[in-house]
Design an enzyme around this catalytic site. Structure first.
Site, PDB file in Angstrom:
ATOM      1  CG  HIS A 109      -1.387   1.369   1.634  1.00 33.46           C
ATOM      2  ND1 HIS A 109      -0.784   2.120   2.621  1.00 33.46           N
ATOM      3  CD2 HIS A 109      -2.413   2.112   1.160  1.00 33.46           C
ATOM      4  CE1 HIS A 109      -1.435   3.273   2.732  1.00 33.46           C
ATOM      5  NE2 HIS A 109      -2.415   3.296   1.856  1.00 33.46           N
ATOM      6  NE  ARG A 113      -3.227  11.342   4.292  1.00 32.69           N
ATOM      7  CZ  ARG A 113      -2.445  10.354   4.695  1.00 32.69           C
ATOM      8  NH1 ARG A 113      -1.968   9.497   3.818  1.00 32.69           N
ATOM      9  NH2 ARG A 113      -2.145  10.210   5.972  1.00 32.69           N
ATOM     10  N   GLY A 261     -18.543  11.467   1.488  1.00 33.41           N
ATOM     11  CA  GLY A 261     -19.341  11.227   0.286  1.00 33.41           C
ATOM     12  C   GLY A 261     -18.515  10.896  -0.929  1.00 33.41           C
TER      13      GLY A 261
END
Length: 308
Positions: A109, A113, A261
């Protein structure tokens, strides 16, 4: 936007990183099928998802880019950060998870960011985060030493204290508290990184992102074609269950994506296509499976002289 931050530079680097890693997967597993789709988030932003499957090396390999924004931060972002209340946000990053076919080849992984929270009349609050970690099913000491050496080499130009700090953070973060065991053999993990200035912090994030392929490619090249038994495959599938448990219970990126979301298919791309659980299983004493628990999943200092 505060002139000390430059979102366009971060976005350009991240999309280029996604492209470079995509090209590397094509080279490592030329028979794999690439599924690619761009998506839009109703509340703001979107991304590009790329998932490889059906190849001879990777059962599934996903590389996602996302850039989302909005006016209200989800609970996973504001927990413990009262200074973010009432701010809009932008979050962007590249996240990847590779699940090889071969049980001797480790899952990996990587994530890098950038996050910025903005409010009219106030300076933006920003930071970088990321890292990479390795999850073997059958351990190999040379792999672990190589993995951690590349991680250390990525950190050292920015200060001798960073690798040990972020190595420990990785060991502590990728830990299944309900199992009382690490997810794998670690690597580095960092968050809330905004040392010195934007340029310095951005350069560190790039160093970590650029180190991923040199860390992983030699390992997969040596392990992908090793012979294995059905029993070893079953152990791989069993251990993949730990990966699922961590991502759905503890992973901050997964929780942020779901609570904000984000696109569910892209968020859950990290989950393996095949996995199994077995009630109250334990490895046979002295077996290679037991060695994974007894030697590798112990938060070791892989660069210590005793490991040479």
């Amino acid at each position: 936007m505060n002139p000390t931050t430059d979102i366009s530079k971060v976005s350009h680097y991240l999309t280029d990183l996604q492209n470079r890693i995509t090209d590397a997967i094509k080279s490592m597993d030329p028979d794999a099928t690439l599924t690619q789709d761009s998506w839009q988030r109703e509340a703001g932003g979107g991304g590009l998802s790329r998932v490889f499957s059906g190849g001879s090396v990777f059962e599934q390999a996903g590389i996602n880019f996302s850039h989302v924004f909005g006016q209200n931060l989800p609970p996973s972002a504001t927990a413990g950060r009262e200074n973010l209340a009432g701010r809009g946000f932008q979050a962007m990053g590249v996240s990847l998870v590779f699940h090889p076919h071969n049980p001797h080849a480790p899952t990996t992984h990587c994530n890098v960011r950038f996050f910025v929270a903005e409010k009219d009349g106030e300076d933006p609050i920003w930071w970088f985060g990321g890292g990479f970690d390795l999850t073997p099913y059958y351990g190999n000491r040379d792999d672990c030493r190589h993995w951690h050496q590349v991680a250390k080499d990525a950190c050292d130009p920015f200060g001798d204290a960073l690798y040990p700090k972020f190595k420990t953070w990785c060991d502590d973060y990728f830990y299944l508290k309900h199992r009382d065991e690490p997810r794998g053999v670690g690597g580095i993990f960092f968050d809330d990184f905004n040392e010195k200035d934007f340029s310095h912090s951005f350069a560190f994030m790039q160093s970590v992102g650029d180190a991923f392929l040199p860390a992983y490619q030699p390992i997969i090249a040596q392990r992908k074609d090793l012979p294995y038994t059905d029993a070893q495959r079953q152990f791989q599938l069993y251990r993949r269950g730990r990966y699922v448990e961590f991502n759905l219970v503890f992973d901050r990126g997964t929780l942020f994506g779901l609570q904000s979301g984000g696109r569910v298919e892209s968020i859950l791309m990290s989950l393996p296509p095949m996995v199994r659980w077995q009630y109250n299983w334990s490895p046979e004493a002295g077996s290679a499976e037991a060695e994974l628990y007894d030697y590798y999943l112990t938060g070791r200092d892989w660069l210590a002289p005793a490991e040479s």
